[in-house]
Scaffold this motif. Sequence first.
Motif, PDB file in Angstrom:
ATOM      1  N   CYS A  74      23.727  46.868  43.108  1.00 28.54           N
ATOM      2  CA  CYS A  74      25.071  46.319  43.213  1.00 28.54           C
ATOM      3  C   CYS A  74      25.770  46.886  44.445  1.00 28.54           C
ATOM      4  N   ARG A  75      26.533  46.050  45.134  1.00 29.65           N
ATOM      5  CA  ARG A  75      27.319  46.507  46.277  1.00 29.65           C
ATOM      6  C   ARG A  75      28.474  47.386  45.811  1.00 29.65           C
ATOM      7  N   ALA A  76      28.910  48.251  46.716  1.00 31.12           N
ATOM      8  CA  ALA A  76      29.973  49.199  46.366  1.00 31.12           C
ATOM      9  C   ALA A  76      31.264  48.501  45.979  1.00 31.12           C
ATOM     10  N   ASP A  77      31.646  47.416  46.707  1.00 31.31           N
ATOM     11  CA  ASP A  77      32.912  46.753  46.385  1.00 31.31           C
ATOM     12  C   ASP A  77      32.853  46.052  45.033  1.00 31.31           C
ATOM     13  N   THR A  78      31.676  45.457  44.715  1.00 31.29           N
ATOM     14  CA  THR A  78      31.524  44.823  43.396  1.00 31.29           C
ATOM     15  C   THR A  78      31.595  45.874  42.292  1.00 31.29           C
ATOM     16  N   ALA A  79      30.912  47.008  42.520  1.00 20.67           N
ATOM     17  CA  ALA A  79      30.927  48.090  41.531  1.00 20.67           C
ATOM     18  C   ALA A  79      32.342  48.610  41.313  1.00 20.67           C
ATOM     19  N   LYS A 104      37.013  49.268  37.796  1.00 16.58           N
ATOM     20  CA  LYS A 104      38.451  49.181  37.555  1.00 16.58           C
ATOM     21  C   LYS A 104      38.752  48.285  36.356  1.00 16.58           C
ATOM     22  N   LEU A 105      38.067  47.132  36.295  1.00 16.89           N
ATOM     23  CA  LEU A 105      38.297  46.222  35.167  1.00 16.89           C
ATOM     24  C   LEU A 105      37.854  46.857  33.854  1.00 16.89           C
ATOM     25  N   GLU A 146      36.169  35.192  33.631  1.00 15.40           N
ATOM     26  CA  GLU A 146      35.705  34.448  34.808  1.00 15.40           C
ATOM     27  C   GLU A 146      34.506  35.126  35.453  1.00 15.40           C
ATOM     28  N   LEU A 147      34.537  36.448  35.542  1.00 15.49           N
ATOM     29  CA  LEU A 147      33.402  37.171  36.115  1.00 15.49           C
ATOM     30  C   LEU A 147      32.140  36.983  35.278  1.00 15.49           C
ATOM     31  N   GLU A 178      25.728  36.774  41.098  1.00 15.02           N
ATOM     32  CA  GLU A 178      24.424  37.082  41.667  1.00 15.02           C
ATOM     33  C   GLU A 178      24.408  38.398  42.436  1.00 15.02           C
ATOM     34  N   LYS A 179      25.580  39.029  42.586  1.00 18.55           N
ATOM     35  CA  LYS A 179      25.621  40.297  43.313  1.00 18.55           C
ATOM     36  C   LYS A 179      25.084  41.447  42.468  1.00 18.55           C
ATOM     37  N   VAL A 180      24.926  41.220  41.170  1.00 16.32           N
ATOM     38  CA  VAL A 180      24.442  42.267  40.282  1.00 16.32           C
ATOM     39  C   VAL A 180      23.046  41.900  39.810  1.00 16.32           C
ATOM     40  N   LYS A 181      22.038  42.695  40.159  1.00 14.65           N
ATOM     41  CA  LYS A 181      20.649  42.439  39.792  1.00 14.65           C
ATOM     42  C   LYS A 181      20.050  43.660  39.102  1.00 14.65           C
TER      43      LYS A 181
END
Length: 702
Positions: free
Chosen positions: A632-637, A642-643, A678-679, A685-688
């Motif tokens: 996972c990318r840092a911004d997605t993580a 936070k959520l 929504e997520l 697809e950013k999370v594998k």
Amino acid sequence: MLGCGKTTQVAQFILDQEILAGRGSTCRIVCTQPRRISAISVAERVADERSEKCGRGFSTGYQIRLEKKLPRSRGSILFCTTGILLEWMKSDQTISCVSHLVLDEIHERDVLSDFVITILKGVLPKRPDLKVILMSATLNAEHFSQYYDNCPFINIPGFTFPVQEYYLEDVLELTKFRIAEGTASREPQGWQKHLKRNKEKVSKIQQFKDWIAPHVRQLQHEGKYSPDVLKSLSLPESEELNVELVAALTLRICISQGVGAILIFLPGWSEISNLHRLLTESGKFPSCVRKIIIATSIAETSITIDDVVYVIDCGKIKMKNFDVKNNIATLEAEWVTLANARQRKGRAGRVQPGICYHLYSKAREMMLREYPLPEMLRSRLEEVILQIKMLCLGKVRPFLEKVMNPPDPRAVDLSLRLLQTLNAIDSDENLTPLGFHLARLPLDPQTGKMILLGAMFSCVDPIFSVAASLGFKDAFVIPLGKEKEVDQKKQSLARGCKSDHLVLVEAMKRWESLESQGRDRGRQFCWDYFLSSHTLGLLRAVGHNANRLKVETPEDGRVCIHPKSVNEKERYFESPFLVYHLKLRSTAVFLHDTTVARPLPLLFFGEGPVRWYKDERGFGVISINSTVKFNCRADTADLVKKLRSRLDDLLEDKIAHPGITDWSSNSEEGKLLRAIVELITSEDEKVKPVGRHYGDDDSDSE
């Protein structure tokens, strides 16, 4: 007290005496039963004996989970499950409204009964007027008397007729049945290998050599049995359950014995189904000639079948145990205890002399335990711990040390750890707001948390259906010989969703729709899809893998999806993760009630803190534990963390301040929940999954 009528008569004697003494208006008798069916059937029997109806305005009634027919408030007898009594004690620990409490069938030593017995020891000094009676047909009365400070106990002679007993050696001689020699005898090297891997099997074989073999030599010396019988007895296979032998014995009774029903005790549904098939397909059992009842241990107590004369006791019983070392529930057939055997034998002598055939040798009988192991020594303890906290009984370990047979401290530690992981208790064993609500739900804590989350996300109806089924009763009925048809109907309801939970939701949805158009249409749907309309109604009121698919858990390695699951034959899953309700070891470790789970829901709702880090290759990884982790990318993580943090805060706030979810656009909780929804529904697809690919098509795809 076997066959003395204690279950139906003791409470009536007390009530009649209190009425005659002018204390009828202050008399309220509660009699607990370990099973729902027993509470109902006994209440109806007692009402019939008193020439009354069961329920409102009369002297007898019952209350079980989701169903009740309450008697009048005073001068009455209420039969209930032990769990119902425990619920009352949460709000009134001294049960001030009860004058006489009768705990029946306590020899079964289920968790709730032992829990209540422990609490009552502290209640009695505060309620010297409360009369408590512990009853059982097969009981180590001295043990219970000592626990209650050497209280008096009495033994009431039973009124059963004499029962003649036969053992395996007699049955083999009578039926001329020969036990086949299996791989255990033909391949000693294989057995030695196997025994090294399994200490339990080593113990069993050693027992056989030490006890059964000398017994066979003694029988040979006495010359009572034929060489064929002695040869069969000398095989380890003679100690295995053999349904062909049961069928042969049943036929022999039908041919050579007088009138009377046959009651056959088997460990579980699989053996019952196999025996039923053997009997019906043999063509040797004309209908309307003799009643044959095939049952599990449930027929040992409380329910009397008047015309039973012959009992076939297979000698095995399925017991749910908890393997503390491996942290897993097990469900395996094991030898009955002498207490079980006496109960089964007694079923043959209720109304006339009878015969009981034990399908184990006389030598094996000498090795049977006297009484069953208390359930508290073979169960998980999360629900017990939550009840201890709800009843303000202090620290968990000191209280459980007061139980008549205290559980393994390791089991206590495992359950405390799980409750802390669920955020149900804190590090000092205090109930959290979430734990308080979980303790009030008559469900295991994992299912309870699912309900609370379902309420927050406004999907209560389907979640309630799923939770009620998991905690109460499967709505599907599996008639003997119709197993494949039931499986086909469940697959059609699944509609490719690959979820046992959603099969039930679909069934409930269709049934409710048809039921609204007329009860006959709803009833026909249940008939067509092998569903119980009664169970569906109750659920509504509460609101070996054949294709070699590789399924693993971190604790057990390779496991199997249970054959009842709609996922059992699936070859492809969109996600490599399954969630399950129950993991149970029987012939293998099976996962029951499974649903495919995508990454984001696991990150939001899984147990454990969300972490992000870079692995040895420099790739970003987001995880909640050592198993559930994804590239996972840092911004997605950062967004997920936070959520998730805000979701945890909202859950705590909602539990402390219950209320309807505000989904409006200007509401903070509405914005948060909509963002998460929504997520999740976008299948980001950013999370594998780390080192895994969706849709691998080889035989080891996960």
